[in-house]
Write a protein that holds these residues in place. Structure first.
Motif, mmCIF file in Angstrom:
data_model
loop_
_atom_site.group_PDB
_atom_site.id
_atom_site.type_symbol
_atom_site.label_atom_id
_atom_site.label_comp_id
_atom_site.label_asym_id
_atom_site.label_seq_id
_atom_site.Cartn_x
_atom_site.Cartn_y
_atom_site.Cartn_z
ATOM 1 N N ALA A 1 0.810 -1.221 0.000
ATOM 2 C CA ALA A 1 0.000 0.000 0.000
ATOM 3 C C ALA A 1 0.837 1.262 0.000
ATOM 4 O O ALA A 1 0.452 2.272 -0.581
ATOM 5 C CB ALA A 1 -0.929 0.007 1.206
ATOM 6 N N LEU B 1 1.483 3.474 -3.221
ATOM 7 C CA LEU B 1 0.477 4.215 -3.985
ATOM 8 C C LEU B 1 0.781 5.719 -4.071
ATOM 9 O O LEU B 1 0.789 6.282 -5.170
ATOM 10 C CB LEU B 1 -0.920 3.960 -3.416
ATOM 11 C CG LEU B 1 -2.070 4.502 -4.266
ATOM 12 C CD1 LEU B 1 -2.046 3.941 -5.677
ATOM 13 C CD2 LEU B 1 -3.407 4.213 -3.611
ATOM 14 N N PRO B 2 1.048 6.394 -2.940
ATOM 15 C CA PRO B 2 1.393 7.825 -3.079
ATOM 16 C C PRO B 2 2.675 8.042 -3.864
ATOM 17 O O PRO B 2 2.815 9.063 -4.555
ATOM 18 C CB PRO B 2 1.545 8.313 -1.630
ATOM 19 C CG PRO B 2 1.504 7.126 -0.761
ATOM 20 C CD PRO B 2 0.907 5.998 -1.526
ATOM 21 N N THR C 1 -8.532 -3.793 -9.414
ATOM 22 C CA THR C 1 -8.856 -3.803 -7.979
ATOM 23 C C THR C 1 -10.317 -4.210 -7.767
ATOM 24 O O THR C 1 -10.621 -4.998 -6.851
ATOM 25 C CB THR C 1 -8.612 -2.400 -7.377
ATOM 26 O OG1 THR C 1 -7.293 -2.005 -7.711
ATOM 27 C CG2 THR C 1 -8.755 -2.408 -5.873
ATOM 28 N N ARG D 1 -10.805 -7.918 -8.218
ATOM 29 C CA ARG D 1 -10.235 -8.748 -7.161
ATOM 30 C C ARG D 1 -10.896 -8.500 -5.801
ATOM 31 O O ARG D 1 -11.192 -9.433 -5.069
ATOM 32 C CB ARG D 1 -8.734 -8.460 -7.060
ATOM 33 C CG ARG D 1 -7.983 -9.424 -6.185
ATOM 34 C CD ARG D 1 -6.544 -9.001 -6.057
ATOM 35 N NE ARG D 1 -6.483 -7.563 -5.825
ATOM 36 C CZ ARG D 1 -5.758 -6.731 -6.534
ATOM 37 N NH1 ARG D 1 -5.041 -7.174 -7.528
ATOM 38 N NH2 ARG D 1 -5.752 -5.448 -6.258
ATOM 39 N N ASP D 2 -11.134 -7.231 -5.494
ATOM 40 C CA ASP D 2 -11.552 -6.902 -4.125
ATOM 41 C C ASP D 2 -13.020 -6.499 -4.014
ATOM 42 O O ASP D 2 -13.487 -6.185 -2.926
ATOM 43 C CB ASP D 2 -10.715 -5.733 -3.584
ATOM 44 C CG ASP D 2 -9.235 -6.041 -3.634
ATOM 45 O OD1 ASP D 2 -8.886 -7.239 -3.606
ATOM 46 O OD2 ASP D 2 -8.440 -5.105 -3.711
ATOM 47 N N ARG E 1 -14.827 -1.395 -3.271
ATOM 48 C CA ARG E 1 -14.383 -0.714 -2.052
ATOM 49 C C ARG E 1 -14.136 0.732 -2.435
ATOM 50 O O ARG E 1 -13.092 1.057 -3.009
ATOM 51 C CB ARG E 1 -13.093 -1.354 -1.539
ATOM 52 C CG ARG E 1 -13.288 -2.757 -1.022
ATOM 53 C CD ARG E 1 -12.081 -3.151 -0.226
ATOM 54 N NE ARG E 1 -12.191 -4.495 0.275
ATOM 55 C CZ ARG E 1 -11.297 -5.055 1.057
ATOM 56 N NH1 ARG E 1 -10.224 -4.380 1.416
ATOM 57 N NH2 ARG E 1 -11.445 -6.285 1.480
ATOM 58 N N LEU F 1 -13.479 3.473 -0.891
ATOM 59 C CA LEU F 1 -12.333 4.229 -0.364
ATOM 60 C C LEU F 1 -11.058 3.842 -1.104
ATOM 61 O O LEU F 1 -10.163 4.672 -1.314
ATOM 62 C CB LEU F 1 -12.180 3.984 1.136
ATOM 63 C CG LEU F 1 -13.189 4.723 2.008
ATOM 64 C CD1 LEU F 1 -13.017 4.338 3.476
ATOM 65 C CD2 LEU F 1 -13.046 6.236 1.850
ATOM 66 N N ARG F 2 -10.990 2.566 -1.502
ATOM 67 C CA ARG F 2 -9.811 2.136 -2.261
ATOM 68 C C ARG F 2 -9.823 2.767 -3.654
ATOM 69 O O ARG F 2 -8.787 3.163 -4.181
ATOM 70 C CB ARG F 2 -9.791 0.605 -2.352
ATOM 71 C CG ARG F 2 -8.434 0.059 -2.704
ATOM 72 C CD ARG F 2 -8.325 -1.411 -2.441
ATOM 73 N NE ARG F 2 -8.200 -1.697 -1.013
ATOM 74 C CZ ARG F 2 -8.026 -2.912 -0.514
ATOM 75 N NH1 ARG F 2 -7.956 -3.953 -1.314
ATOM 76 N NH2 ARG F 2 -7.903 -3.103 0.776
ATOM 77 N N ALA G 1 -11.151 5.628 -4.288
ATOM 78 C CA ALA G 1 -10.777 7.036 -4.055
ATOM 79 C C ALA G 1 -9.260 7.161 -3.917
ATOM 80 O O ALA G 1 -8.658 8.124 -4.420
ATOM 81 C CB ALA G 1 -11.469 7.552 -2.795
ATOM 82 N N ASP G 2 -8.644 6.195 -3.263
ATOM 83 C CA ASP G 2 -7.180 6.213 -3.115
ATOM 84 C C ASP G 2 -6.487 6.168 -4.474
ATOM 85 O O ASP G 2 -5.552 6.935 -4.746
ATOM 86 C CB ASP G 2 -6.719 5.006 -2.288
ATOM 87 C CG ASP G 2 -6.841 5.259 -0.794
ATOM 88 O OD1 ASP G 2 -7.069 6.432 -0.418
ATOM 89 O OD2 ASP G 2 -6.715 4.302 -0.015
ATOM 90 N N SER H 1 -7.058 9.319 -6.458
ATOM 91 C CA SER H 1 -6.261 10.412 -5.877
ATOM 92 C C SER H 1 -4.801 10.286 -6.273
ATOM 93 O O SER H 1 -4.164 11.281 -6.649
ATOM 94 C CB SER H 1 -6.352 10.380 -4.352
ATOM 95 O OG SER H 1 -7.683 10.477 -3.968
ATOM 96 N N ILE I 1 -5.127 13.272 -8.513
ATOM 97 C CA ILE I 1 -5.000 14.450 -7.636
ATOM 98 C C ILE I 1 -3.536 14.747 -7.301
ATOM 99 O O ILE I 1 -3.101 15.905 -7.364
ATOM 100 C CB ILE I 1 -5.846 14.260 -6.361
ATOM 101 C CG1 ILE I 1 -7.334 14.243 -6.746
ATOM 102 C CG2 ILE I 1 -5.590 15.396 -5.365
ATOM 103 C CD1 ILE I 1 -8.276 14.027 -5.589
#
Lengths: 415, 216
Positions: A155, A158-159, A190, A193-194, A197, A199-200, A202-203, A206, A210
């Motif tokens: 994780a 990602l940023p 994603t 697979r998941d 989600r 929020l994921r 949005a991550d 972003s 963003i």
């Protein structure tokens, strides 16, 4: 990267080799060559006033910040002008290798792809100059690597992906469409697979949109110093896009334009030379050229990769990123309303090198002795690279040795 | 066959909570927008006290703006010609540019005195200007006027009635020879009503004092 015996040794070997062939004799020529005469005064003017003269105002200005940083470290001399690209070009080789490992779990595929890039004559000559394509490619590669690591479960990457994507678009706009495509790919992969989600989601949005937008804004800080506001910034971006539509090849560099348009890049050998000096049987040139041994295999290899992906039905598996990035970088160049020159092909080379390497190793594996076959491919490639290397450095070469190459490619002389 | 990682690993337990990247990046973006917007405004230098002056030539305005420390300003230019000729100047550093009657607006842009221009054309010349600019691919039609950029400097070209409300004080310069007193009284009216605000008003021509009195 775990589980691959000798992976680190190969990585270090490739990085050192890439660095050596890029830095050797980089102080020569000691004068501005080609676009260096634009880039260097523009960087100095940007530092002083926030204007990019004599370069074009419409380019994002991160390139000037980096060039100024390089000149601050090494001075306003040939080393200061070119070391930025020497370092970033060498690092690109290492990052491409890491991507190859992540995508294919194969040191041979990753190593061969990185070697293609390390000794590619176009990448070499641009890595020894001030062309913006070298840092742009490195940043996008680094962003892609971080995104793949995120998709594989780390994780914290990602940023970092967002940071590097932001730096890439703050150099040049080559990868804007590819960035949109890899964002969509990451979202779909994603979701598959998941599940949903949000929020994921949005991550990922972003990180891929963003954060790059934020970095893009920050690199324009000297432009804001001139009194402009945010709405004027948005208008300026439209103006910049509009102005690019009016760029004429003949006004930029007619000889370079003659060296090959995008549709030609991967279908015929291309070479344009700038003569630096000539004495009797010897001459010194800088060549902007494709590497036919690799480049002519790009389109068949990419087709083969797509075929393999379709056959497995795993469209959202990581290797799909190779043809996705290639198509999203290359196809716009075929249709964009402005001339694209051979040096822009660098932006397509990272997926191209991976596809050719993947195909070559797959072929080698069909032989009884795959390692032997891989070695033959490597030796042939290195022999070719050694032959053309002096043309990328401006070293003195014997004319007769390269006369066949110039004849075959019908090379043109650029300014 | 080649060993390819054609499927994703199934384990997907991140050590971080979902949403933190979104929250953090959005906050940073808002902060950056605020800082840059403020930075732009702070870098506009406005005259401490209003200045109304006559200049013998339009190009003399540049020295006056420089002496007043102007920076990052909008210029409203009442003249037939834009005088932003960049020929020969685009390749030079700003410090080496020399102003002439034909390029002083361009030099002001390169020296960061001016960032945007509203070029007001006399009615008598409008048909010429319209004819010259219509069909030029570098020029956009905007409302009743035109818009173009010179090395990134936005230039809006219109008649006086097309001049928009500008929400900041401008540098105003008038070529008196091209405008009659009626028009200048109209400009004075705009300034009094606050539609057009200016901290430095310059007039070039035969009798600027008379016009300055009207404008003041």
């Amino acid at each position: 990267m775990s589980g691959h015996k000798g992976t680190y040794s190969v990585l270090v070997f490739l990085l050192v080799s890439a660095c050596m062939v890029r830095v050797w004799g980089v102080q020569e020529p000691s004068f501005h060559v080609g676009d260096e005469g634009l880039h260097i005064p523009a960087a100095i003017e940007y530092r002083e006033t926030g204007h990019a003269n004599p370069d074009h105002y419409a380019h994002p200005p991160l390139k000037y910040h980096l060039l100024n940083a390089s000149m601050k470290v090494w001075g306003d001399n040939p080393a200061g002008w070119r070391m930025r690209n020497v370092i970033f070009g060498s690092l690109s080789v290492a990052v491409l290798f890491l991507i190859g490992i992540e995508l294919f779990s194969s040191v041979r595929v990753a190593g061969l792809a990185a070697a293609f890039l390390a000794f590619d004559p176009l990448h070499l000559v641009l890595s020894r100059s001030t062309f913006d394509e070298i840092p742009t490619v490195l940043f996008f590669l680094a962003g892609l690597y971080a995104l793949i690591r995120y998709l594989k479960g780390s994780a914290g990457y990602l940023p970092l992906a967002g940071l590097f994507f932001g730096l890439a678009v703050s150099m040049k706009w080559y990868f804007v469409i590819s960035l949109a495509a890899v964002t969509l790919f990451a979202l779909l992969a994603t979701a598959q697979r998941d599940g949903r989600r949000w929020l994921r989601v949005a991550d990922i949005v972003s990180a891929c949109i963003i954060i790059p937008v934020t970095i893009y804004l920050i690199v324009f800080i000297r432009w804001f110093d001139r009194g402009y506001g945010i709405w004027e910034f948005i208008q300026m971006q439209f103006d910049a896009y509009r102005e690019f539509q009016f760029v004429q090849a003949a006004n930029v560099n007619p000889a370079l334009a003659g060296a090959g348009m995008p549709w030609e890049w991967f279908v015929r050998p291309l070479l344009t030379i700038r003569t630096l000096g000539s004495e009797g049987e010897f001459m010194r040139v800088l060549a902007i050229m494709s590497s036919p041994l690799v480049w002519l295999l790009v389109l068949p290899s990419m087709t083969f990769m797509v075929y393999r992906i379709v056959r497995t039905g795993e469209y959202l598996a990581n290797p799909s990123l190779v043809p996705i990035v290639f198509m999203c970088t290359y196809l716009p160049m075929l249709f964009i309303h402005r001339p694209m020159f051979l040096y822009s092909a660098i932006s397509c080379l990272l997926p191209a090198a991976l596809a050719v390497s993947y195909t070559a190793i797959t072929l080698a594996d069909s032989f009884k002795r795959p390692l032997w076959a891989t070695s033959v491919i490597m030796v042939v490639f290195l022999a070719w690279s050694a032959y053309v290397y002096p043309l990328t450095t401006g070293f003195s070469v014997k004319k007769s040795v390269y006369a066949p190459l110039f004849t075959v490619t019908g090379s043109s002389n650029s300014r | 066959m080649l060993s390819c990682d054609f499927v994703f690993p199934k384990t997907r337990k991140y050590r971080y909570r979902d949403g933190w990247v979104a929250a953090l990046s959005l906050s940073v973006l808002i902060l950056v927008l605020a800082v840059l917007s403020d930075k732009g405004e702070r870098n506009r230098r406005i005259a401490v006290s209003p200045l109304y002056a006559g200049v013998s030539m339009m190009a003399d305005a540049l020295k006056l703006w420089e002496s007043q420390g102007m920076r990052g300003r909008v210029l409203v230019l009442f003249d037939r010609r834009l005088n932003a000729d960049s020929t020969g100047g685009a390749d030079l550093p700003a410090s080496m540019l020399r102003e002439t009657a034909e390029n002083y607006v361009y030099v002001a842009y390169r020296k960061n005195i001016v960032r945007k221009v509203y070029h007001v054309i006399p009615d008598a010349s409008w048909s010429d200007v319209e004819h010259n600019l219509t069909g030029n691919p570098y020029v956009e039609r905007r409302g009743g006027g035109f818009r173009l950029t010179i090395e990134g400097m936005p230039v809006h070209i219109q008649r006086l009635q097309g001049l928009p409300v500008i929400d900041e004080p401008v540098l105003l310069i008038i070529n008196q020879d091209l405008w009659d007193n009626g028009v200048l009284r109209h400009v004075a009216g705009l300034m009094k009503s606050g539609v057009l605000r200016s901290d430095i008003v310059l007039v070039a021509g035969r009798a600027p004092e008379e016009i300055l009195q009207v404008l003041h």
